[in-house]
Every structure is written in structure tokens, then in C-alpha cells.
Motif scaffolding. Sequence first.
Motif, PDB file in Angstrom:
ATOM      1  N   UNK A   9       0.909  -1.161  -0.025  1.00 41.89           N
ATOM      2  CA  UNK A   9       0.051  -0.006   0.081  1.00 41.89           C
ATOM      3  C   UNK A   9       0.878   1.350   0.073  1.00 41.89           C
ATOM      4  N   UNK A  10       0.168   2.364   0.216  1.00 39.70           N
ATOM      5  CA  UNK A  10       1.017   3.753  -0.016  1.00 39.70           C
ATOM      6  C   UNK A  10       1.782   3.546   1.129  1.00 39.70           C
ATOM      7  N   UNK A  11       1.982   3.270   2.283  1.00 45.05           N
ATOM      8  CA  UNK A  11       2.866   3.050   3.448  1.00 45.05           C
ATOM      9  C   UNK A  11       3.763   2.087   3.345  1.00 45.05           C
ATOM     10  N   UNK A  12       3.838   1.363   2.161  1.00 48.31           N
ATOM     11  CA  UNK A  12       4.853   0.176   1.928  1.00 48.31           C
ATOM     12  C   UNK A  12       4.704  -0.829   2.763  1.00 48.31           C
ATOM     13  N   UNK A  13       3.451  -1.083   3.353  1.00 49.81           N
ATOM     14  CA  UNK A  13       2.986  -2.256   3.983  1.00 49.81           C
ATOM     15  C   UNK A  13       2.656  -3.543   3.148  1.00 49.81           C
ATOM     16  N   UNK A  14       2.896  -4.684   3.290  1.00 49.14           N
ATOM     17  CA  UNK A  14       2.786  -5.918   2.362  1.00 49.14           C
ATOM     18  C   UNK A  14       1.415  -6.313   2.931  1.00 49.14           C
ATOM     19  N   UNK A  15       0.287  -6.200   1.960  1.00 52.37           N
ATOM     20  CA  UNK A  15      -0.861  -6.595   2.192  1.00 52.37           C
ATOM     21  C   UNK A  15      -1.349  -7.828   1.574  1.00 52.37           C
ATOM     22  N   UNK A  16      -0.678  -8.371   0.659  1.00 52.90           N
ATOM     23  CA  UNK A  16      -1.024  -9.780  -0.142  1.00 52.90           C
ATOM     24  C   UNK A  16       0.298 -10.059  -0.566  1.00 52.90           C
ATOM     25  N   UNK A  17       0.538 -11.440  -0.913  1.00 52.03           N
ATOM     26  CA  UNK A  17       1.792 -11.965  -1.499  1.00 52.03           C
ATOM     27  C   UNK A  17       1.279 -13.504  -2.095  1.00 52.03           C
ATOM     28  N   UNK A  18       1.876 -13.959  -3.063  1.00 54.94           N
ATOM     29  CA  UNK A  18       1.926 -15.038  -3.623  1.00 54.94           C
ATOM     30  C   UNK A  18       2.683 -16.013  -3.141  1.00 54.94           C
ATOM     31  N   UNK A  32      11.572 -16.088   0.685  1.00 49.93           N
ATOM     32  CA  UNK A  32      12.073 -15.607   2.029  1.00 49.93           C
ATOM     33  C   UNK A  32      12.481 -16.833   2.708  1.00 49.93           C
ATOM     34  N   UNK A  33      11.835 -17.901   2.480  1.00 47.65           N
ATOM     35  CA  UNK A  33      12.274 -19.142   3.396  1.00 47.65           C
ATOM     36  C   UNK A  33      13.728 -19.434   3.068  1.00 47.65           C
ATOM     37  N   UNK A  34      13.814 -19.165   1.592  1.00 45.14           N
ATOM     38  CA  UNK A  34      15.365 -19.519   1.015  1.00 45.14           C
ATOM     39  C   UNK A  34      16.440 -18.904   1.991  1.00 45.14           C
ATOM     40  N   UNK A  35      16.253 -17.803   2.280  1.00 45.92           N
ATOM     41  CA  UNK A  35      17.340 -16.774   2.912  1.00 45.92           C
ATOM     42  C   UNK A  35      16.969 -16.821   4.429  1.00 45.92           C
ATOM     43  N   UNK A  36      16.065 -17.654   4.980  1.00 48.19           N
ATOM     44  CA  UNK A  36      15.747 -17.994   6.559  1.00 48.19           C
ATOM     45  C   UNK A  36      14.933 -17.039   6.950  1.00 48.19           C
ATOM     46  N   UNK A  37      14.146 -16.066   6.385  1.00 45.19           N
ATOM     47  CA  UNK A  37      12.989 -15.211   6.787  1.00 45.19           C
ATOM     48  C   UNK A  37      11.550 -15.982   6.987  1.00 45.19           C
ATOM     49  N   UNK A  38      11.159 -15.810   8.267  1.00 47.97           N
ATOM     50  CA  UNK A  38       9.913 -16.329   8.455  1.00 47.97           C
ATOM     51  C   UNK A  38       8.970 -15.823   7.617  1.00 47.97           C
ATOM     52  N   UNK A  39       8.233 -16.395   6.788  1.00 45.42           N
ATOM     53  CA  UNK A  39       7.107 -16.006   5.848  1.00 45.42           C
ATOM     54  C   UNK A  39       5.716 -15.996   6.430  1.00 45.42           C
ATOM     55  N   UNK A  40       5.816 -16.531   7.834  1.00 46.08           N
ATOM     56  CA  UNK A  40       4.266 -16.560   8.377  1.00 46.08           C
ATOM     57  C   UNK A  40       3.668 -15.143   8.736  1.00 46.08           C
ATOM     58  N   UNK A  41       4.699 -14.298   8.957  1.00 47.73           N
ATOM     59  CA  UNK A  41       4.300 -12.748   9.512  1.00 47.73           C
ATOM     60  C   UNK A  41       4.342 -11.975   8.158  1.00 47.73           C
ATOM     61  N   UNK A  42       4.194 -12.570   6.866  1.00 54.07           N
ATOM     62  CA  UNK A  42       4.589 -11.694   5.543  1.00 54.07           C
ATOM     63  C   UNK A  42       3.202 -10.737   5.393  1.00 54.07           C
ATOM     64  N   UNK A  43       2.120 -11.019   5.740  1.00 52.62           N
ATOM     65  CA  UNK A  43       1.041  -9.944   5.706  1.00 52.62           C
ATOM     66  C   UNK A  43       1.281  -9.002   6.551  1.00 52.62           C
ATOM     67  N   UNK A  44       1.965  -8.774   7.718  1.00 50.97           N
ATOM     68  CA  UNK A  44       2.225  -7.846   8.661  1.00 50.97           C
ATOM     69  C   UNK A  44       3.545  -7.105   8.243  1.00 50.97           C
ATOM     70  N   UNK A  45       4.436  -7.661   7.185  1.00 53.39           N
ATOM     71  CA  UNK A  45       5.648  -6.959   6.862  1.00 53.39           C
ATOM     72  C   UNK A  45       5.751  -5.693   6.194  1.00 53.39           C
ATOM     73  N   UNK A  46       6.586  -4.749   6.398  1.00 55.77           N
ATOM     74  CA  UNK A  46       6.606  -3.511   5.664  1.00 55.77           C
ATOM     75  C   UNK A  46       7.885  -3.756   4.931  1.00 55.77           C
TER      76      UNK A  46
END
Length: 271
Positions: free
Chosen positions: A121-130, A137-151
Motif C-alpha cells: 500500500x502507500x505506506x509500503x505495508x505488504x497486504x498480500x503475496x503469492x 523468503x524461506x530460502x534466505x531464512x526469513x519466516x514467511x508466516x508474518x508476511x502479511x504484516x511485513x513492511x
Amino acid sequence: MSHLPFHPTGPATGTCAGEQLRRLRRQAGLSQMQLALLAGVSQRHLSCVETARAKASPSTLHALLSALDVPLEHCNEIFLAAGFAPRYVASGANAPTLKMVSDAVEHILQANNPAPAIVIDSHWNVTAANASTGLLLAMVGIDANGLSGLNLLDTLLRPGGLGDHLVNADEIRAITWQRAAREALSNPELARRLRDMPDSPAVSLNTTPAPVVLTRVRCAHGELKFLSTFTTFGMPLDITVESLRIEHLIPADGETWRVMNTAFSQWQASA
């Protein structure tokens, strides 16, 4: 190397419409003559509007704001400052009128697999992803479970995020900061977020920019390379719709396609 000479403050408040137009024109690097030609008004009339010697009609104000590519939410503020009613509404995410938009976004995200794609969105919040975004993200070791709340700004600019896994982190961080800083000129919340970030990334001001910028990700499979493109909604009349954009990370070479295809196929098989 030098730091970007920008300190975002967001739009001025409590100023007349003419003053805000003049500030936006200058931020856009346009002369009165250039803006007048783009908007189809006379330079004399624009000058009078900017100095409050004349009041722009709603149609003239709309033409000027469109020529300056001002976000709809800020357009509403300027219409109010000029004594007119706001023109644009911000529909809730679950509003029936936005179902068509939501369906289109979902289709684009799924069609983009096995290439990652996110909606911000306009504040760079991730609102959806495929699914492929989570896989990357998993390939680099970042937990994707909180993706929808990611900025996206946070994960690129702050330590501990995706930015730490980029081969060309300095380049991507500088480009990201520059883009967000331009948007922050008319977005107070984004301006505040940038002020809370670490120091602005260093960028060489003497280097000729490359015609194509790759996002180069370091992971267990080696280096993955992506081209970044954006999808936005043309001629939006709703603030919520205008704020949405889809970023596509398109694999830039055969090896990246192979890795993403394999990961996505394995995910499908296990789903």
C-alpha cells in the motif's frame, strides 16, 4: 560516496491551496510555464492561483493536480483548502465495490507464480503475496508466516531483514530510499516512518545509473537475480485502489527460473 540530501517532512498543513500547489510544482522541478502547458491553463492564471490573487475552479484544480500526479488523498486536502468538498473516498478493504479489484489482484498474484509478487500500500505495508514470495523468503531464512504484516521498507532498510541478504544491498537500499522519499513528500505517515529509519543509505551521485537494476539475492542455492516491475491501477477514483501496487520480481536468468520453478513445484506437491 555521499548521503542523499533529503529530509522528508510530508505535506504542509494549514496552508492555502495556492501555496500547496506552488510547493508541489517546485518539488516536481517544474516551472510555472511547464505546469501550465501540462495542465492546459495559462501561466498568468496559474501565477494568480499560487499567490491567492485568483481562485482555481474545481476543473482547473483537478487539471493541475493531475499534471503533478498528486495522490488522491492529498488532492482531497487541497480541494478542502480551496473551499471545495473532497472528491475522492477511501473504501474499506471489504467494501463490495472493491471485490472486483481484489479478485483482479488475486489473479495477478497467482498468475505470477513461480515468480514472487507482493501487493504493497502507500505506506509500503505488504497486504498480500503469492506463494513464491514466501518460498523466496524461506530460502534466505526469513519466516514467511508474518508476511502479511511485513513492511517492505523495514525489511529492506533495517538490519535483520531481506536487505541483509542482497548482494547489491547498497544499491537497492539507496533506490528504495529515494523512491520512498519522493512519495513521502505527500504522505506524512511515510515521512515519519523514514525519519525513524537508520541513516539514509549512501549512494554515489557521480555514477551513471544502469538502465536496468537487478535485485540480487544471496541464498543457499547461490545468487538469484530478479528484475523488478510494478503494476498499478490506471485512472483510479478511489484512494484505497490508488494506493495499491503490485511488485513483480521476475527471474532474470535461467538459473533463477530453475530454482524458483523447482521450489514452487515442490510446494505444490506438498500442499
